[in-house]
Design a protein around this motif. Structure first.
Motif, short mmCIF file in Angstrom:
data_model
loop_
_atom_site.label_atom_id
_atom_site.label_comp_id
_atom_site.label_asym_id
_atom_site.label_seq_id
_atom_site.Cartn_x
_atom_site.Cartn_y
_atom_site.Cartn_z
N THR A 95 1.14 -1.77 0.21
CA THR A 95 -0.18 -0.10 -0.48
C THR A 95 0.65 1.28 -0.23
N LYS A 96 2.42 1.21 0.56
CA LYS A 96 2.81 1.84 0.40
C LYS A 96 3.38 2.49 -0.99
N SER A 97 3.98 1.45 -1.45
CA SER A 97 4.80 1.34 -2.89
C SER A 97 3.56 2.03 -3.82
N PRO A 98 4.19 3.23 -4.92
CA PRO A 98 3.44 3.75 -6.32
C PRO A 98 2.90 2.74 -6.93
N VAL A 99 1.60 3.26 -7.89
CA VAL A 99 1.73 2.72 -8.52
C VAL A 99 2.43 2.84 -9.28
N GLY A 100 3.09 1.22 -9.87
CA GLY A 100 4.12 1.25 -11.02
C GLY A 100 5.69 1.41 -10.84
N SER A 101 5.46 1.55 -9.53
CA SER A 101 7.23 1.59 -9.58
C SER A 101 7.22 0.16 -9.24
N SER A 102 8.93 -0.41 -9.48
CA SER A 102 9.46 -1.63 -9.12
C SER A 102 10.48 -1.86 -8.83
N PHE A 103 10.92 -3.80 -8.16
CA PHE A 103 11.37 -4.04 -7.91
C PHE A 103 12.47 -5.19 -7.48
N PRO A 104 13.22 -5.78 -7.30
CA PRO A 104 14.40 -6.57 -7.67
C PRO A 104 13.34 -7.75 -6.28
N HIS A 105 13.49 -9.05 -6.48
CA HIS A 105 13.16 -10.00 -6.26
C HIS A 105 14.48 -11.41 -6.53
N SER A 106 15.55 -11.71 -5.86
CA SER A 106 16.62 -12.36 -5.92
C SER A 106 16.40 -13.80 -5.22
N PHE A 107 16.76 -15.18 -5.50
CA PHE A 107 16.05 -16.23 -5.85
C PHE A 107 17.07 -17.10 -5.94
N THR A 108 17.14 -18.68 -5.38
CA THR A 108 17.84 -20.00 -6.35
C THR A 108 16.61 -20.71 -6.70
N ASP A 109 16.67 -21.45 -8.14
CA ASP A 109 15.56 -21.96 -8.54
C ASP A 109 15.22 -23.41 -7.73
N GLN A 110 14.77 -24.48 -8.98
CA GLN A 110 14.81 -25.69 -8.28
C GLN A 110 16.57 -26.46 -8.52
N TRP A 111 17.10 -25.97 -9.86
CA TRP A 111 17.72 -26.37 -10.89
C TRP A 111 18.98 -26.07 -10.06
N GLY A 112 19.20 -24.78 -8.65
CA GLY A 112 20.43 -24.62 -8.27
C GLY A 112 20.82 -23.33 -9.02
N ARG A 113 20.01 -22.24 -10.11
CA ARG A 113 20.82 -21.37 -10.88
C ARG A 113 20.29 -19.87 -10.35
N GLN A 114 20.99 -18.53 -10.26
CA GLN A 114 20.62 -18.04 -9.38
C GLN A 114 19.57 -16.88 -10.74
N VAL A 115 18.58 -17.00 -10.26
CA VAL A 115 17.68 -16.24 -10.49
C VAL A 115 17.01 -14.77 -10.30
N GLU A 116 16.74 -13.62 -11.09
CA GLU A 116 16.61 -12.25 -10.57
C GLU A 116 15.48 -12.06 -11.05
N GLU A 117 14.23 -11.09 -10.37
CA GLU A 117 13.06 -10.89 -11.14
C GLU A 117 12.22 -9.68 -10.79
N ILE A 118 12.39 -8.92 -11.72
CA ILE A 118 12.52 -7.05 -11.49
C ILE A 118 10.05 -7.41 -11.53
N TYR A 119 9.82 -6.89 -10.05
CA TYR A 119 8.39 -6.64 -10.62
C TYR A 119 7.59 -5.40 -10.56
N ILE A 120 6.87 -4.90 -10.88
CA ILE A 120 6.43 -4.21 -10.98
C ILE A 120 4.37 -4.47 -10.54
N ILE A 121 4.55 -3.12 -9.98
CA ILE A 121 3.05 -3.49 -8.53
C ILE A 121 1.95 -2.38 -10.02
#
Length: 96
Positions: A48-74
């Motif tokens: 609720t505090k983030s403005p509509v249209g703003s983006s942020f990253p999220h990093s994680f390791t997938d089930q095959w052990g690869r590093q993944v970075e995703e960019i999300y938009i609200i």
């Protein structure tokens, strides 16, 4: 002359399909994979505090052990859209 007219019409149709209208992402985005924030559906808590249209990253390791970075938009309804996904290369410094 027929070729240029036909090409112009095809190009115009393709170009009109690329417009987004409101300036927001209107596509469904990328499909979530295990580790994505939206893998089991949208999060229960709303951003609720983030403005509509703003983006942020999220990093994680997938089930095959690869590093993944995703960019999300609200989105305007406060749901999340996966706009980009990058797989980080795995370097091996082993001389075997």
């Amino acid at each position: 002359m027929k070729w240029t007219t036909g090409f112009g019409l095809v190009f115009a149709v393709i170009l009109t399909g690329c417009t987004t209208g409101e300036g927001y992402y209107t596509s469904a985005g990328l499909a979530p994979i295990p580790g994505s924030i939206t893998y089991n559906g949208q999060p229960r808590t709303k951003l609720t505090k983030s403005p509509v249209g703003s983006s942020f990253p999220h990093s994680f390791t997938d089930q095959w052990g690869r590093q993944v970075e995703e960019i999300y938009i609200i989105r305007p309804d406060r749901s999340l859209l996966i706009a980009e996904r990058h797989y980080r290369p795995v370097f091996s410094f082993d001389d075997d």
